[in-house]
Scaffold this motif. Structure first.
Motif, mmCIF file in Angstrom:
data_model
loop_
_atom_site.group_PDB
_atom_site.id
_atom_site.type_symbol
_atom_site.label_atom_id
_atom_site.label_comp_id
_atom_site.label_asym_id
_atom_site.label_seq_id
_atom_site.Cartn_x
_atom_site.Cartn_y
_atom_site.Cartn_z
ATOM 1 N N LEU A 173 16.706 -3.765 16.632
ATOM 2 C CA LEU A 173 15.934 -2.609 16.147
ATOM 3 C C LEU A 173 16.387 -2.213 14.749
ATOM 4 C CD1 LEU A 173 15.274 -0.021 18.940
ATOM 5 C CD2 LEU A 173 13.711 -1.044 17.340
ATOM 6 N N ILE A 174 17.713 -2.228 14.498
ATOM 7 C CA ILE A 174 18.207 -1.898 13.160
ATOM 8 C C ILE A 174 17.672 -2.900 12.145
ATOM 9 C CG2 ILE A 174 20.306 -1.771 11.779
ATOM 10 C CD1 ILE A 174 21.688 -0.566 14.125
ATOM 11 N N ALA A 175 17.642 -4.190 12.538
ATOM 12 C CA ALA A 175 17.107 -5.195 11.611
ATOM 13 C C ALA A 175 15.632 -4.952 11.328
ATOM 14 C CB ALA A 175 17.320 -6.594 12.185
ATOM 15 N N THR A 176 14.856 -4.476 12.347
ATOM 16 C CA THR A 176 13.438 -4.228 12.075
ATOM 17 C C THR A 176 13.250 -3.058 11.118
ATOM 18 O OG1 THR A 176 13.400 -3.038 14.155
ATOM 19 C CG2 THR A 176 12.397 -5.191 14.124
ATOM 20 N N ALA A 177 14.193 -2.094 11.121
ATOM 21 C CA ALA A 177 14.093 -1.006 10.147
ATOM 22 C C ALA A 177 14.167 -1.569 8.724
ATOM 23 C CB ALA A 177 15.217 0.004 10.370
ATOM 24 N N PHE A 178 15.090 -2.529 8.509
ATOM 25 C CA PHE A 178 15.192 -3.105 7.165
ATOM 26 C C PHE A 178 14.022 -4.039 6.870
ATOM 27 C CE2 PHE A 178 19.606 -1.915 8.038
ATOM 28 C CZ PHE A 178 19.779 -1.075 6.962
ATOM 29 N N SER A 230 0.832 -1.205 0.000
ATOM 30 C CA SER A 230 0.000 0.000 0.000
ATOM 31 C C SER A 230 0.867 1.255 0.000
ATOM 32 C CB SER A 230 -0.910 0.003 1.214
ATOM 33 O OG SER A 230 -0.142 0.288 2.353
ATOM 34 N N GLU A 231 0.280 2.319 -0.501
ATOM 35 C CA GLU A 231 0.950 3.613 -0.593
ATOM 36 C C GLU A 231 1.419 4.080 0.779
ATOM 37 O OE1 GLU A 231 0.938 5.246 -3.656
ATOM 38 O OE2 GLU A 231 2.272 6.785 -2.836
ATOM 39 N N LEU A 232 0.549 3.856 1.775
ATOM 40 C CA LEU A 232 0.823 4.292 3.143
ATOM 41 C C LEU A 232 2.124 3.671 3.640
ATOM 42 C CD1 LEU A 232 -0.849 6.000 5.089
ATOM 43 C CD2 LEU A 232 -1.654 3.889 6.102
ATOM 44 N N LEU A 233 2.249 2.340 3.457
ATOM 45 C CA LEU A 233 3.428 1.628 3.956
ATOM 46 C C LEU A 233 4.674 2.100 3.234
ATOM 47 C CD1 LEU A 233 4.327 -0.507 5.869
ATOM 48 C CD2 LEU A 233 3.878 -2.218 4.157
ATOM 49 N N GLN A 234 4.568 2.313 1.911
ATOM 50 C CA GLN A 234 5.755 2.720 1.158
ATOM 51 C C GLN A 234 6.254 4.087 1.600
ATOM 52 O OE1 GLN A 234 4.821 2.372 -2.964
ATOM 53 N NE2 GLN A 234 5.130 0.157 -2.984
ATOM 54 N N THR A 235 5.321 5.057 1.756
ATOM 55 C CA THR A 235 5.739 6.394 2.165
ATOM 56 C C THR A 235 6.293 6.389 3.580
ATOM 57 O OG1 THR A 235 3.867 7.112 0.877
ATOM 58 C CG2 THR A 235 5.011 8.788 2.130
ATOM 59 N N ALA A 236 5.571 5.679 4.470
ATOM 60 C CA ALA A 236 5.990 5.682 5.874
ATOM 61 C C ALA A 236 7.338 5.005 6.043
ATOM 62 C CB ALA A 236 4.941 4.990 6.726
ATOM 63 N N LEU A 271 11.024 -3.335 7.650
ATOM 64 C CA LEU A 271 9.997 -2.429 7.134
ATOM 65 C C LEU A 271 10.170 -2.230 5.635
ATOM 66 C CD1 LEU A 271 7.738 -0.898 8.500
ATOM 67 C CD2 LEU A 271 9.207 1.068 8.625
ATOM 68 N N LEU A 272 11.445 -2.114 5.193
ATOM 69 C CA LEU A 272 11.707 -1.977 3.751
ATOM 70 C C LEU A 272 11.256 -3.222 3.004
ATOM 71 C CD1 LEU A 272 15.162 -0.324 3.140
ATOM 72 C CD2 LEU A 272 12.904 0.591 2.785
ATOM 73 N N ILE A 273 11.540 -4.426 3.587
ATOM 74 C CA ILE A 273 11.147 -5.673 2.919
ATOM 75 C C ILE A 273 9.632 -5.752 2.813
ATOM 76 C CG2 ILE A 273 11.208 -8.186 3.094
ATOM 77 C CD1 ILE A 273 13.850 -7.969 4.478
ATOM 78 N N LEU A 274 8.929 -5.325 3.886
ATOM 79 C CA LEU A 274 7.466 -5.383 3.853
ATOM 80 C C LEU A 274 6.908 -4.407 2.823
ATOM 81 C CD1 LEU A 274 6.444 -5.655 7.596
ATOM 82 C CD2 LEU A 274 6.462 -7.419 5.879
ATOM 83 N N ALA A 275 7.563 -3.245 2.667
ATOM 84 C CA ALA A 275 7.043 -2.254 1.731
ATOM 85 C C ALA A 275 7.260 -2.697 0.292
ATOM 86 C CB ALA A 275 7.714 -0.906 1.970
ATOM 87 N N ASP A 276 8.383 -3.372 0.028
ATOM 88 C CA ASP A 276 8.664 -3.794 -1.338
ATOM 89 C C ASP A 276 9.401 -5.127 -1.257
ATOM 90 O OD1 ASP A 276 9.271 -4.161 -3.920
ATOM 91 O OD2 ASP A 276 10.727 -2.530 -4.069
#
Lengths: 82, 227, 117
Positions: B133-138, B95-101, B140-145
């Motif tokens: 925490l750093i791994a969860t940041a990445f 979704s657009e929301l996840l990608q922008t966030a 988020l990227l995997i979930l977005a794309d």
């Protein structure tokens, strides 16, 4: 006071563990295993171990659940594609 | 059916084994000798506020080194098992929301992770929590794309450099302070109690552990989550 | 804390029961992670001392006799590393499951009997 909170949390955790073992749906089982970890982190906080609580909240309920769900997704898709 | 009965009997035996332990378990109201020595040593010898950190990094530092090695071996095993020859290019748009966030939150989450492992000797937390925490940041990227490609060279570089420097700091202690001082944090001046620049090499070692755990868990998530 | 000790044992028993009775490979790994959580709760509750605070020496703790006011730091340190190892082992088991499913198209443990006797 701490004992009462731990007893209540413990009842929820044991119920979630039984649900995780006996549920027919794999996704529900994974989510209830995550709930057990999340409540366990509250128990660690009550037992005066904040370091362990942070680790359990981040790893036990966050990353472990996500890794289970990724596995489920890979299996639903029919394994690897090589 | 006969299996079920045997399993229940085995579990019953286990419960009977546990019951005496529960009955005779005596709760102390004092710390043991070793623990009180660790607490006092952490205040007087290491200038570290968080006693758990000084146990993990210094007193039981060799165990932590072994534990990081186990993590590395597990990551290598996962990378070996889930190797893919080609990546499929069919992209599933999230979704657009996840990608922008995810673009916005990525930097903030990584900064929080760095904050947590730099303050490991002052507040709860440390290398393992910051790395996760750093791994969860990445994540988020995997979930977005799902087709996101990480730069594997950089990941491997960070991972191997932090591991190498961790061992090198240990040997530096042997070199500067003599025998029995592998991973001794007093190779760097201890500083004053309660400040960011205190506890000698503990923040340095914990930052290296944080970078190592972060890059390894990112590799695991990339292997498991990539399509 | 005796209640959390009992809670840990109950979780351990439930997880073992799940690992032994379930046929689905992913269910077995879920049982393993429940056993993991139970063991960690047992270890942390052994280190708990009634009415004492977390082993972080800040303004709330008197510096002179800090060792009389904090809980045991060693079980916390042990569990801290054990949780991270638990994640790595779980991920390794799950990638074995993905590989097995890719080979045999089945998640049931009854279909893997090469070593059964």
């Amino acid at each position: 006071m701490i004992s009462i909170i731990i007893i209540i949390l413990g009842i929820i955790m044991i119920a979630a563990a039984f649900y995780a073992i006996h549920s027919k749906s794999l996704l529900s089982a994974i989510i209830s295993a995550g709930v057990i970890s999340l409540l366990a982190s509250v128990v660690y906080l009550l037992l005066a171990a904040p370091d362990v609580a942070m680790t359990e909240a981040a790893i036990g309920s966050g990353l472990t659940t996500i890794i289970f769900i990724f596995t489920l997704r890979k299996i639903k898709k029919g394994g690897l594609d090589d | 059916m006969i299996n079920r009965i045997f399993i229940l009997l085995a579990l019953l035996g286990l419960i009977l084994m546990f019951l005496p332990f529960l009955k005779d378990f005596d709760f102390h109201d004092q710390l043991g000798d070793l623990s009180s020595q660790y607490v006092e040593g952490s205040i007087n010898d290491l200038n570290s506020q968080n006693v758990v950190t000084s146990v993990v990094v210094t007193y039981r530092g060799l165990d932590t080194l072994g534990e990081v090695t186990v993590l590395f071996l597990a990551t290598a095993g996962i990378g070996f098992l889930l190797r893919t020859k080609k990546r499929s290019k069919k992209s599933r748009k999230s979704s657009e929301l996840l990608q922008t966030a995810s673009q916005f939150l990525l930097v903030l989450i990584i900064l929080t992770g760095i904050y947590i492992f730099l303050h490991g000797h002052l507040t709860p937390g440390g290398g393992f929590q910051g790395g996760v925490l750093i791994a969860t940041a990445f994540l988020l990227l995997i979930l977005a794309d799902a087709n996101v490609e990480f730069n594997h060279k950089v990941l491997h570089l960070v991972e191997s450099f932090s591991g190498t420097f961790y061992v090198l700091i240990g040997f530096l202690g042997l070199l500067l302070l003599g025998m029995n001082s592998f991973l001794d944090p007093t190779i760097i001046p201890l500083g004053s109690f309660g400040k960011l620049l205190s506890a000698g090499a503990i923040p340095v070692i914990y930052s290296l552990v944080g970078l190592k755990v972060g890059s390894e868990l990112t590799t695991i998530l990339d292997k498991m989550g990539g399509e | 804390m005796i209640f959390s000790l009992i809670l840990g044992f109950i979780l351990l028993i439930i997880g073992l029961y799940g690992m032994l009775t379930q046929k689905n490979l992913i269910k077995i790994v879920i049982g393993f992670s429940i056993v993991d959580t139970g063991t960690h709760i047992i270890i942390v509750s052994i280190g708990y001392l009634r009415g004492k605070t977390a082993p972080i020496i800040d303004n709330a703790v008197d510096l002179a006799n800090a060792a009389k006011q904090v809980v045991d730091p060693i079980p916390s340190a042990l569990v801290l590393t054990a949780i991270v190892i638990g994640l790595a082992v779980t991920a390794l088991m799950l990638s074995f499951i993905i590989k097995l499913y890719h080979k045999n198209r089945s998640l049931s443990i009854s279909d893997y009997q090469e070593l059964k006797w």
